[in-house]
Enzyme design. Sequence first.
Site, PDB file in Angstrom:
ATOM      1  N   LEU A  19     -15.872 -43.663   1.859  1.00  0.00           N
ATOM      2  CA  LEU A  19     -14.962 -43.476   1.305  1.00  0.00           C
ATOM      3  C   LEU A  19     -13.257 -43.970   2.446  1.00  0.00           C
ATOM      4  O   LEU A  19     -13.446 -44.695   1.890  1.00  0.00           O
ATOM      5  CB  LEU A  19     -15.396 -41.889   1.062  1.00  0.00           C
ATOM      6  CG  LEU A  19     -14.429 -41.659  -0.522  1.00  0.00           C
ATOM      7  CD1 LEU A  19     -14.471 -42.244  -1.757  1.00  0.00           C
ATOM      8  CD2 LEU A  19     -14.102 -40.254  -0.775  1.00  0.00           C
ATOM      9  N   HIS A  20     -14.108 -43.090   3.171  1.00  0.00           N
ATOM     10  CA  HIS A  20     -13.610 -44.173   4.397  1.00  0.00           C
ATOM     11  C   HIS A  20     -11.601 -43.345   4.949  1.00  0.00           C
ATOM     12  O   HIS A  20     -10.876 -43.602   5.010  1.00  0.00           O
ATOM     13  CB  HIS A  20     -12.927 -45.146   4.582  1.00  0.00           C
ATOM     14  CG  HIS A  20     -14.033 -45.985   4.909  1.00  0.00           C
ATOM     15  ND1 HIS A  20     -15.265 -45.063   5.337  1.00  0.00           N
ATOM     16  CD2 HIS A  20     -15.153 -46.908   4.445  1.00  0.00           C
ATOM     17  CE1 HIS A  20     -16.662 -46.365   5.440  1.00  0.00           C
ATOM     18  NE2 HIS A  20     -16.255 -47.512   4.881  1.00  0.00           N
TER      19      HIS A  20
ATOM     20  N   ASN B 202     -16.532 -48.720  15.348  1.00  0.00           N
ATOM     21  CA  ASN B 202     -16.884 -49.820  16.793  1.00  0.00           C
ATOM     22  C   ASN B 202     -16.180 -50.840  16.145  1.00  0.00           C
ATOM     23  O   ASN B 202     -16.308 -51.730  15.780  1.00  0.00           O
ATOM     24  CB  ASN B 202     -18.557 -49.784  16.362  1.00  0.00           C
ATOM     25  CG  ASN B 202     -19.572 -49.729  16.937  1.00  0.00           C
ATOM     26  OD1 ASN B 202     -19.692 -48.741  17.747  1.00  0.00           O
ATOM     27  ND2 ASN B 202     -20.540 -49.318  15.516  1.00  0.00           N
TER      28      ASN B 202
ATOM     29  N   CYS C 180     -32.871 -50.205   9.314  1.00  0.00           N
ATOM     30  CA  CYS C 180     -31.385 -50.135   9.103  1.00  0.00           C
ATOM     31  C   CYS C 180     -31.977 -51.867   8.394  1.00  0.00           C
ATOM     32  O   CYS C 180     -31.867 -52.798   8.741  1.00  0.00           O
ATOM     33  CB  CYS C 180     -30.753 -50.591   9.521  1.00  0.00           C
ATOM     34  SG  CYS C 180     -29.248 -50.966   9.258  1.00  0.00           S
TER      35      CYS C 180
ATOM     36  N   CYS D  95     -14.206 -55.277   4.156  1.00  0.00           N
ATOM     37  CA  CYS D  95     -13.543 -54.150   4.369  1.00  0.00           C
ATOM     38  C   CYS D  95     -13.184 -54.692   6.232  1.00  0.00           C
ATOM     39  O   CYS D  95     -13.531 -55.423   6.483  1.00  0.00           O
ATOM     40  CB  CYS D  95     -14.945 -53.028   4.756  1.00  0.00           C
ATOM     41  SG  CYS D  95     -16.025 -52.351   2.980  1.00  0.00           S
TER      42      CYS D  95
ATOM     43  N   GLY E  53     -24.761 -56.220   4.114  1.00  0.00           N
ATOM     44  CA  GLY E  53     -24.333 -56.292   2.418  1.00  0.00           C
ATOM     45  C   GLY E  53     -23.930 -55.395   1.859  1.00  0.00           C
ATOM     46  O   GLY E  53     -24.715 -54.292   2.185  1.00  0.00           O
ATOM     47  N   GLU E  54     -23.653 -55.048   0.743  1.00  0.00           N
ATOM     48  CA  GLU E  54     -23.708 -53.893  -0.287  1.00  0.00           C
ATOM     49  C   GLU E  54     -24.961 -53.398  -1.189  1.00  0.00           C
ATOM     50  O   GLU E  54     -25.091 -54.820  -2.579  1.00  0.00           O
ATOM     51  CB  GLU E  54     -22.467 -54.124  -1.117  1.00  0.00           C
ATOM     52  CG  GLU E  54     -22.111 -53.000  -2.509  1.00  0.00           C
ATOM     53  CD  GLU E  54     -21.916 -51.476  -1.863  1.00  0.00           C
ATOM     54  OE1 GLU E  54     -21.457 -51.229  -0.439  1.00  0.00           O
ATOM     55  OE2 GLU E  54     -22.850 -51.018  -2.933  1.00  0.00           O
TER      56      GLU E  54
ATOM     57  N   GLU F 285     -29.789 -60.060  10.121  1.00  0.00           N
ATOM     58  CA  GLU F 285     -30.192 -59.456  10.776  1.00  0.00           C
ATOM     59  C   GLU F 285     -30.484 -57.261  10.341  1.00  0.00           C
ATOM     60  O   GLU F 285     -30.503 -57.315   9.047  1.00  0.00           O
ATOM     61  CB  GLU F 285     -28.768 -58.792  11.637  1.00  0.00           C
ATOM     62  CG  GLU F 285     -28.310 -59.907  12.154  1.00  0.00           C
ATOM     63  CD  GLU F 285     -27.082 -59.996  13.005  1.00  0.00           C
ATOM     64  OE1 GLU F 285     -26.711 -60.926  13.760  1.00  0.00           O
ATOM     65  OE2 GLU F 285     -26.734 -58.658  13.295  1.00  0.00           O
TER      66      GLU F 285
ATOM     67  N   CYS G  41     -21.157 -59.936   2.920  1.00  0.00           N
ATOM     68  CA  CYS G  41     -20.341 -58.896   1.913  1.00  0.00           C
ATOM     69  C   CYS G  41     -19.315 -59.881   1.305  1.00  0.00           C
ATOM     70  O   CYS G  41     -18.580 -59.548   1.784  1.00  0.00           O
ATOM     71  CB  CYS G  41     -20.893 -57.859   2.834  1.00  0.00           C
ATOM     72  SG  CYS G  41     -20.422 -56.378   1.233  1.00  0.00           S
TER      73      CYS G  41
ATOM     74  N   CYS H 246     -14.719 -54.200   9.136  1.00  0.00           N
ATOM     75  CA  CYS H 246     -16.389 -54.911   9.122  1.00  0.00           C
ATOM     76  C   CYS H 246     -16.781 -56.352   9.256  1.00  0.00           C
ATOM     77  O   CYS H 246     -16.481 -56.856   9.226  1.00  0.00           O
ATOM     78  CB  CYS H 246     -17.169 -53.878   7.558  1.00  0.00           C
ATOM     79  SG  CYS H 246     -19.443 -54.820   7.712  1.00  0.00           S
TER      80      CYS H 246
ATOM     81  N   CYS I 182     -23.706 -50.242  13.281  1.00  0.00           N
ATOM     82  CA  CYS I 182     -22.895 -50.268  12.099  1.00  0.00           C
ATOM     83  C   CYS I 182     -21.359 -51.291  12.481  1.00  0.00           C
ATOM     84  O   CYS I 182     -20.398 -50.828  13.531  1.00  0.00           O
ATOM     85  CB  CYS I 182     -22.229 -48.837  11.615  1.00  0.00           C
ATOM     86  SG  CYS I 182     -23.520 -47.900  11.052  1.00  0.00           S
TER      87      CYS I 182
END
Length: 345
Positions: free
Chosen positions: A216-217, A290, A103, A114, A160-161, A90, A110, A117, A333
């Site tokens: 970082l989170h 989200n 974006c 996480c 993805g990363e 996407e 990925c 996600c 996101c």
Amino acid sequence: MTDLLSLDQSELAELVESLGQPAYRARQLWRQMYQRGVTDPNQMSDLPGEMRRRLSEQVEDSQEPLELQTSADGSTSKALLRLSDDELIETVLIRSRPRDTVCLSSQAGCAMGCVFCATGLQGLRRQLTVGEIMRQAILARSWSRAEGRELSHVVFMGMGEPLANYASVSRAIDRLTDPDGFAMSPRRITVSTVGIPQNIRRLAVDHPRVNLAVSLHAPTQGLRRELVPVDGASVDDILDAVRDHNRETGGRVTFEYVLLRDVNDSRGHARRLAERIRGLRAHVNLIPLNPSPGVVGERPSRRATLGFQQALQESGVPTTIRVEQGRDIAAACGQLRGDRIAISE
Ligand code: SAH
Ligand code: SF4
């Protein structure tokens, strides 16, 4: 079949030579693709007819998006793209006048997992080629242009990363900033990474003016491990790499921090975070979670979000709260899944 967008300038020169054409045709081809956004050889009006025909026999020019959705307020559009091996990715265009930001996805799926996600749910399907990354940028720019604007910003914050696909992402940045390519300032490009220390350092050397955002989170190792279970780097290692990035580039880093209700959203977490990042040139961008189906976590209260911001600011850390767009079409996101096969076929 060749994907023209996956060839660099020297490979394109070889192709042109193999068609018996003079070398300058390679540059014409490059400009057609990256300046004008024309990827179908038949549409490249400044090339001789014979060359167009022979090129189009060899080249695969992939399809229009399978599906295109625009949010109710018109601010955000999301395209679902099918790759040559049927993987789905996407791409999101965010209109926040006067900016138009794309974006970009850098991988199908990925590996980092996480817990909050939607992309992470899939695991890593595969790396995207530089051509597959550039095709997304070309597509988004064509939407902007059709609306009388120009794409102004690029963020690697899709699926993805990006720093786990360093080679293709780095080549894409080269094309985005090439005066004969997209001719964008690197200042308008942002790479968002979960935090891969050695590639943060590489990015500082290879693309010092590109903005770096580090997701970082968590202020502590234990919490980080809960939220980002696969990634191997410790919070200390990531912060060391950010320190090196600060030093090498002279720039400022953004820390992204997804707030999850009752998990990492207390004032205490904010104060600990401020302690950990003290001395770095950095700013924090808070992203209220989200929630999406199948992933962990609840959205924090408005009160907790503002309290977190206030605690950081009281500790001297510049902090913003992300303005979200496109949630109604799952384009915000963490909502990108690339799995709409049932709907699109
Ligand atoms: N892999 C990179 C870039 C893609 S994700 C990275 O992790 O940085 C882009 C941003 O969206 C990251 O900051 C990520 O943490 C955030 N994100 C992922 N899932 C989310 C969700 N459900 N709600 C809010 N933000 C999310
Ligand atoms: Fe991968 Fe980024 Fe999603 Fe984590 S947040 S799973 S690193 S895309």
